[in-house]
Design a protein around this motif. Structure first.
Motif, PDB file in Angstrom:
ATOM      1  N   TRP A   1       0.862  -1.181   0.000  1.00 11.06           N
ATOM      2  CA  TRP A   1       0.000   0.000   0.000  1.00 11.06           C
ATOM      3  C   TRP A   1       0.893   1.224   0.000  1.00 11.06           C
ATOM      4  O   TRP A   1       1.867   1.295   0.760  1.00 11.06           O
ATOM      5  CB  TRP A   1      -0.911   0.019   1.226  1.00 11.06           C
ATOM      6  CG  TRP A   1      -1.900  -1.094   1.227  1.00 11.06           C
ATOM      7  CD1 TRP A   1      -3.197  -1.061   0.789  1.00 11.06           C
ATOM      8  CD2 TRP A   1      -1.678  -2.438   1.668  1.00 11.06           C
ATOM      9  NE1 TRP A   1      -3.783  -2.288   0.924  1.00 11.06           N
ATOM     10  CE2 TRP A   1      -2.884  -3.157   1.460  1.00 11.06           C
ATOM     11  CE3 TRP A   1      -0.576  -3.115   2.197  1.00 11.06           C
ATOM     12  CZ2 TRP A   1      -3.010  -4.494   1.773  1.00 11.06           C
ATOM     13  CZ3 TRP A   1      -0.695  -4.456   2.513  1.00 11.06           C
ATOM     14  CH2 TRP A   1      -1.910  -5.134   2.305  1.00 11.06           C
TER      15      TRP A   1
ATOM     16  N   LEU B   1       0.943   5.650  -0.145  1.00 18.47           N
ATOM     17  CA  LEU B   1       0.201   6.900  -0.020  1.00 18.47           C
ATOM     18  C   LEU B   1       1.119   8.069  -0.347  1.00 18.47           C
ATOM     19  O   LEU B   1       2.333   8.029  -0.061  1.00 18.47           O
ATOM     20  CB  LEU B   1      -0.352   7.090   1.392  1.00 18.47           C
ATOM     21  CG  LEU B   1      -1.627   6.311   1.769  1.00 18.47           C
ATOM     22  CD1 LEU B   1      -1.312   4.832   1.992  1.00 18.47           C
ATOM     23  CD2 LEU B   1      -2.257   6.906   3.018  1.00 18.47           C
TER      24      LEU B   1
ATOM     25  N   PRO C   1      -4.212   7.700  -0.907  1.00 15.81           N
ATOM     26  CA  PRO C   1      -3.734   6.487  -1.589  1.00 15.81           C
ATOM     27  C   PRO C   1      -3.203   6.811  -2.982  1.00 15.81           C
ATOM     28  O   PRO C   1      -3.818   7.555  -3.752  1.00 15.81           O
ATOM     29  CB  PRO C   1      -4.993   5.614  -1.675  1.00 15.81           C
ATOM     30  CG  PRO C   1      -5.838   6.073  -0.535  1.00 15.81           C
ATOM     31  CD  PRO C   1      -5.607   7.560  -0.431  1.00 15.81           C
TER      32      PRO C   1
ATOM     33  N   SER D   1      -1.704   0.428  -4.852  1.00 13.23           N
ATOM     34  CA  SER D   1      -1.677  -0.772  -4.020  1.00 13.23           C
ATOM     35  C   SER D   1      -1.546  -1.983  -4.927  1.00 13.23           C
ATOM     36  O   SER D   1      -1.807  -1.911  -6.136  1.00 13.23           O
ATOM     37  CB  SER D   1      -2.941  -0.890  -3.162  1.00 13.23           C
ATOM     38  OG  SER D   1      -4.085  -1.052  -3.985  1.00 13.23           O
TER      39      SER D   1
ATOM     40  N   GLU E   1      -8.487  -1.326   4.634  1.00  9.98           N
ATOM     41  CA  GLU E   1      -8.787   0.044   5.066  1.00  9.98           C
ATOM     42  C   GLU E   1      -8.102   0.390   6.387  1.00  9.98           C
ATOM     43  O   GLU E   1      -7.807   1.561   6.658  1.00  9.98           O
ATOM     44  CB  GLU E   1     -10.296   0.252   5.183  1.00  9.98           C
ATOM     45  CG  GLU E   1     -11.017  -0.734   6.073  1.00  9.98           C
ATOM     46  CD  GLU E   1     -11.570  -1.931   5.312  1.00  9.98           C
ATOM     47  OE1 GLU E   1     -12.587  -2.489   5.778  1.00  9.98           O
ATOM     48  OE2 GLU E   1     -11.000  -2.286   4.255  1.00  9.98           O
TER      49      GLU E   1
ATOM     50  N   THR F   1      -4.426   1.354   5.204  1.00  8.67           N
ATOM     51  CA  THR F   1      -4.348   2.691   4.608  1.00  8.67           C
ATOM     52  C   THR F   1      -4.757   3.765   5.602  1.00  8.67           C
ATOM     53  O   THR F   1      -4.209   4.878   5.586  1.00  8.67           O
ATOM     54  CB  THR F   1      -5.238   2.767   3.352  1.00  8.67           C
ATOM     55  OG1 THR F   1      -6.582   2.393   3.695  1.00  8.67           O
ATOM     56  CG2 THR F   1      -4.725   1.847   2.265  1.00  8.67           C
TER      57      THR F   1
END
Length: 507
Positions: free
Chosen positions: A45, A47, A52, A55, A140, A143
């Motif tokens: 993942w 960012l 984001p 991924s 989730e 992230t």
């Protein structure tokens, strides 16, 4: 609670495929055959500025058969999960061994592949040390945590951008060979990382600072528990980065260095870890990053460093990235000396190299990074040992009149013999009369391997010891990557050559 091997992996026809492949290899006259089934799941993942940016979640699944036939290697791999297909893959491996024997004979060589003996390990299961499998945690949540951490950094004065990433791997392996060894294993590892970037709006000058938290053979608890103080590290980075932007450029010269484990692990990796791979020292590995100055004739003779230098190879260290129960040749994990009291006393071995050079047993350093690759000799957890009653990092600094304290890894360079090198870092603090006196910029330390380790005047105590490491150590052709850990304490090095990287770049 103890973990069990992933049920989705054990539900695969592992034994039946192995039996079919090994039976065919035996019938075709193989002196040795091994079967390895792997499922490697890797997810990441990423960012950018708390949002984001990408991924991935991939799984590599398949099996391989390796044989010794007529004194030559043969290897083949497949993905068809039928008994007939597994037997065909074994036949292909034997056919390749026969072809290899012809090529070797035509080249005028009579060298035969023979493997060092290894006790039979029947029906063994091994699982790495972790509490929460990161693949059991919703995406989730991952992230969300990275976004929260990024937002904290972005809220600080002077931070213009933040990159955040999390890499996670679950590696399952089933191994069986014609000697009777059968092992099933599961390893979990992860690597979180955040980088803050500062930009001077007037001059356009910029710099960055990255977290020094290492990748680990742990689970999700590494990010949410008390293993690492993430709150403290994130709180410190903006201030350190702001100071770095204002810091003066280093004056080149000779300095004493106190090197933090967050930097020293990489120097160990490049100048000791790779240099003590015996296939590299023998010249069998040369195309990818060269050979080694620590040649086999120097075993027991080479003065690698000062007398306080003690380095081990270890496949058993808890939470180590190269820690295994059994390697990809069915060899049990071990720990052994590489450098003792400053002298080279050991190497990293697989079964073939061990037999070739007269060692009774491999120390378990064979590894393949996927079912489509043949096992090659790979690095163990190579670690510098602390002094049982050694000083703290503060005490090491207190003993330095004119020096530099080095924290975090960054760029590096080393020659094809693992001998001449230079390393930079994340943060460099001037030491004056035993005290830190602000940061410096543009610092690189340069030395030869034996000069650098020979200049080591003190190693810290166990409380300074940290496991550092990387997910991406490269070797072999076709190229393979492996995760590896290097533990070390803080250490003091005297009279080390310091370069100014901007002056070097301008030459």
């Amino acid at each position: 609670m103890p973990h069990s091997i992933d049920a989705a992996f054990t539900a695969l026809p592992l034994r039946a495929l192995a039996d079919a492949a090994l039976a065919r290899a035996r019938a075709l006259g193989a002196e040795h055959a091994d079967f390895r089934f792997e499922r490697v799941r890797s997810a990441a993942w990423r960012l950018r500025d708390a949002k984001p940016s990408g991924s991935s979640d991939t799984t590599d699944l398949g099996y391989a058969v390796r044989v010794v036939h007529g004194g030559s290697w043969g290897f083949a791999s497949g993905v068809d999960l039928t008994m007939d297909a597994a037997a065909r893959v074994a036949s292909q491996a034997v056919a390749l061994a026969k072809l290899s024997a012809q090529v070797i004979s035509a080249a005028g060589s009579d060298e035969r592949v023979e493997l060092a003996d290894e006790p039979v390990h029947a029906d063994r299961t091994w699982i790495s040390a972790y509490e929460i499998n990161p693949f059991d945690v919703p995406a989730e949540d991952k992230t969300g945590l990275l976004a929260d951490w990024s937002a904290r950094l972005l809220a600080a004065e002077g931070v213009a951008h933040v990159d955040a990433s999390l890499l996670t791997v679950q590696e399952n392996k089933f191994y069986a060979d014609t000697a009777g060894t059968v092992t099933t294993q599961q390893r979990v590892r992860l690597h979180p990382q955040l980088t803050a970037v500062a930009v001077d709006g007037k001059t356009g000058e910029f710099d960055s600072m990255r977290t020094i938290a290492p990748p680990v053979g742990r689970g999700w608890e590494y990010l949410t528990g008390d293993v690492w103080d993430w709150d403290a590290e994130l709180a410190q980075i903006p201030g350190f980065l702001a100071e770095k932007m204002r810091a003066p450029s280093v004056e080149p010269g000779t300095y004493d260095l106190v090197v933090d484990p967050s930097n020293l692990w990489l120097t160990i990796h490049e100048s000791i870890g790779h240099a003590t791979e015996l296939d590299r020292a023998l010249g069998y590995e040369a195309a990818y990053a060269g050979t080694s100055f620590a040649t086999f004739d120097q075993l027991g003779k080479l003065k690698y460093g000062s007398e306080i230098m003690n380095v081990t190879g270890d496949r058993t260290a808890e939470h180590g990235l190269a820690t295994i129960g059994y390697d990809d040749e069915g060899v049990a994990g071990q720990s052994w000396d590489l450098v003792k009291d400053g002298t080279l006393v050991g190497y990293q071995l697989d079964r073939r190299i061990a037999r070739l050079t007269g060692f009774e047993r491999s120390n378990g350093c064979a590894y393949a990074d996927s079912p489509g690759h043949v096992p090659v000799q790979r690095m163990a957890n190579v670690s510098l040992q602390p002094a049982p009653d050694g000083p703290s990092t503060d005490a090491l600094i207190a003993g330095v009149e004119r020096g530099i304290y080095v924290i975090g890894d960054r760029s590096w360079s080393i020659d094809m013999q693992r001998y001449n090198f230079q390393f930079t870092g994340q943060r460099f603090f001037k030491i004056e009369n035993g005290r830190l006196a602000g940061q410096l910029r543009d610092v690189a330390y340069q030395a030869t391997t034996t000069d650098f380790w020979g200049s080591m005047a003190a190693v810290g105590g166990p409380e300074t010891y940290v496991l550092g490491g990387a997910f991406n150590c490269g070797k072999a052709q076709p190229g393979q990557v492996a995760a590896v850990t290097h533990g070390c304490p803080s250490a003091l090095f005297q009279n080390v050559n310091i370069l100014n990287t901007t002056q070097e770049a301008g030459q």
